[in-house]
Design a protein around this motif. Structure first.
Motif, PDB file in Angstrom:
ATOM      1  N   TYR A 261       1.020  -1.187  -0.065  1.00 53.70           N
ATOM      2  CA  TYR A 261       0.077  -0.259  -0.106  1.00 53.70           C
ATOM      3  C   TYR A 261       0.872   1.170   0.008  1.00 53.70           C
ATOM      4  O   TYR A 261       1.665   1.349   0.938  1.00 53.70           O
ATOM      5  CB  TYR A 261      -0.893  -0.043   1.228  1.00 53.70           C
TER       6      TYR A 261
ATOM      7  N   VAL B 229      -1.156  -1.752  11.671  1.00 50.49           N
ATOM      8  CA  VAL B 229      -0.274  -2.406  10.581  1.00 50.49           C
ATOM      9  C   VAL B 229      -0.073  -3.951  10.933  1.00 50.49           C
ATOM     10  O   VAL B 229      -0.039  -4.924  10.332  1.00 50.49           O
ATOM     11  CB  VAL B 229       0.649  -1.672   9.815  1.00 50.49           C
TER      12      VAL B 229
ATOM     13  N   ALA C 167      -2.503  -5.653   1.986  1.00 54.91           N
ATOM     14  CA  ALA C 167      -1.175  -5.484   1.722  1.00 54.91           C
ATOM     15  C   ALA C 167      -0.089  -6.039   2.797  1.00 54.91           C
ATOM     16  O   ALA C 167      -0.649  -6.208   3.813  1.00 54.91           O
ATOM     17  CB  ALA C 167      -0.846  -3.790   1.635  1.00 54.91           C
TER      18      ALA C 167
ATOM     19  N   GLU D  69       0.377   5.296  -0.432  1.00 58.08           N
ATOM     20  CA  GLU D  69      -0.450   6.437  -0.565  1.00 58.08           C
ATOM     21  C   GLU D  69       0.103   7.597  -1.375  1.00 58.08           C
ATOM     22  O   GLU D  69       1.300   7.961  -1.158  1.00 58.08           O
ATOM     23  CB  GLU D  69      -0.928   6.801   0.901  1.00 58.08           C
TER      24      GLU D  69
ATOM     25  N   CYS E   9       1.334  -2.547  -6.212  1.00 59.85           N
ATOM     26  CA  CYS E   9       0.700  -1.669  -5.313  1.00 59.85           C
ATOM     27  C   CYS E   9      -0.853  -1.849  -5.396  1.00 59.85           C
ATOM     28  O   CYS E   9      -1.550  -2.133  -6.449  1.00 59.85           O
ATOM     29  CB  CYS E   9       1.177  -0.454  -6.025  1.00 59.85           C
TER      30      CYS E   9
ATOM     31  N   LEU F 230       5.343  -2.075   8.284  1.00 55.81           N
ATOM     32  CA  LEU F 230       5.303  -0.713   8.087  1.00 55.81           C
ATOM     33  C   LEU F 230       6.685  -0.275   7.836  1.00 55.81           C
ATOM     34  O   LEU F 230       7.657  -0.551   8.403  1.00 55.81           O
ATOM     35  CB  LEU F 230       4.829   0.172   9.201  1.00 55.81           C
TER      36      LEU F 230
ATOM     37  N   ARG G 260       2.898  -1.491   4.148  1.00 57.48           N
ATOM     38  CA  ARG G 260       2.510  -0.231   4.106  1.00 57.48           C
ATOM     39  C   ARG G 260       3.438   0.687   3.994  1.00 57.48           C
ATOM     40  O   ARG G 260       4.174   0.677   4.964  1.00 57.48           O
ATOM     41  CB  ARG G 260       1.365  -0.043   5.407  1.00 57.48           C
TER      42      ARG G 260
ATOM     43  N   GLU H  24      -5.578  -1.114   1.747  1.00 58.38           N
ATOM     44  CA  GLU H  24      -4.541  -1.418   2.841  1.00 58.38           C
ATOM     45  C   GLU H  24      -4.661  -2.737   3.571  1.00 58.38           C
ATOM     46  O   GLU H  24      -3.735  -3.288   3.966  1.00 58.38           O
ATOM     47  CB  GLU H  24      -4.677  -0.066   3.785  1.00 58.38           C
TER      48      GLU H  24
END
Length: 332
Positions: free
Chosen positions: A100, A155, A127, A102, A120, A162, A130, A124
């Motif tokens: 993910y 996460v 995934a 953003e 991608c 993360l 992140r 979220e």
């Protein structure tokens, strides 16, 4: 031969390329490096070039560990932050995985995900990784430490990782960093070269659980941190506290720049670091060209999906004054 490679990411800092095109000296507002770097007592030792670097980089990692209160086994190093992004993705992601990312943010995340064979996603929840840039590039949005820790908890609760990029937090607000947090679901990236204004030596570093760091270091090409970069980095970390003065001076100049942008009626994202994302009343490409003809290089944000935005670095007061004068002359 692979025919599904992603497009290369666009970056700022192409001032050397422009100089070779006989454009003369340029003020580079496209690269977000510290305009007030600490004075580091470092002289390159040419004799170091006769030996290979220690590819384990034990002394360097121990110095980084001492600076941040982390074990050397929790530290990875690389030839700039991008190498560590690539190595992380190769070590963690594979075919069938999703990440993910953003938007808008640093393009190398998406490129590295795809190069690792993953994809991608806008979901979220599905995934494996992140990505979070804090403060974000190019918007300058800064999440608080509490917000980042809350996001990490979510996460990790999904069994994901993360990837936290804090490349600009040293020139923003280090109190919001989570560099002291050791968590098996966290990989935290930093970039020394931006903070100390030496992008030419290429040096990035990262923190994570020892098992994750070992995987990343296994994927990383050997000897990518050269002897001069290693030597400078060790000396820089010994003077790391000097960045406090840099942050204070940047904050003052950032405030002055914003006040001038207000006078010009230009909208901008609330900045927190050493750069500002500005909305302009014309196509960014046109304005970038006009500024370039006046000897100023700014970041065209079309590659971020922002066709009417530019990003400018915060530089010294005299240089910032020249930017404002050029904007006054180039805007409709």
């Amino acid at each position: 031969m692979r025919d599904n490679l992603p497009e290369r990411a666009e970056h700022g800092g192409r001032v050397r390329w422009h100089r070779t095109r006989e454009m003369g000296e340029l003020l580079d507002f496209s690269a977000n490096v510290n305009p007030y770097p600490p004075d580091i007592p470092w002289i390159p030792d040419v004799s170091a070039l006769k030996d290979y670097p220690d590819d384990r980089y034990v002394t360097l990692k121990e110095e980084i560990g001492r600076t941040f209160g982390r074990d050397a086994a929790e530290v990875a190093v690389g030839n700039g932050s991008v190498e560590l992004i690539r190595a992380f993705c190769s070590a963690v992601l594979g075919t069938g995985d999703a990440a993910y990312v953003e938007s808008p943010t640093f393009a190398e995340y998406g490129v590295s995900v795809r190069l690792a064979g993953a994809r991608c996603t806008a979901d979220e929840n599905g995934a494996a990784v992140r990505f979070l840039c804090n403060p974000n590039n190019p918007t300058g949005k800064l999440l608080t430490r509490v917000e980042v820790l809350r996001l990490l908890e979510g996460v990790a609760g999904r069994g994901a990782c993360l990837f936290l990029d804090e490349a600009f937090i040293e020139l923003s607000d280090p109190a919001q960093s989570v560099v002291d947090v050791s968590h098996e679901n966290l990989f935290l990236l930093r970039s020394l070269t931006k903070s100390f204004a030496v992008p030419g030596i290429r040096f990035g570093y990262a923190f994570g659980a020892p098992e994750l760091i070992e995987r990343v270091e296994t994927v990383r090409l050997p000897w990518t941190v050269n002897a001069f970069a290693e030597s400078f980095a060790i000396e820089a970390f010994r003077h790391y506290d000097l960045l406090e003065e840099s942050r204070e001076r940047i904050a003052r100049e950032r405030a002055w720049l914003c006040s001038r942008l207000d006078v010009l009626n230009l909208g901008y994202a609330p900045p927190s670091a050493n750069y500002i994302l500005i909305e302009v009343p014309m196509e960014a490409e046109v304005l970038v060209g006009r500024l370039l003809s006046r000897g100023l290089l700014v970041r065209d944000c079309r590659s971020f999906g922002l066709p009417r935005h530019i990003r400018v670095a915060v530089r010294t007061h005299e240089e910032n004054r020249q930017l404002i004068e050029a904007l006054e002359a180039c805007l409709p």
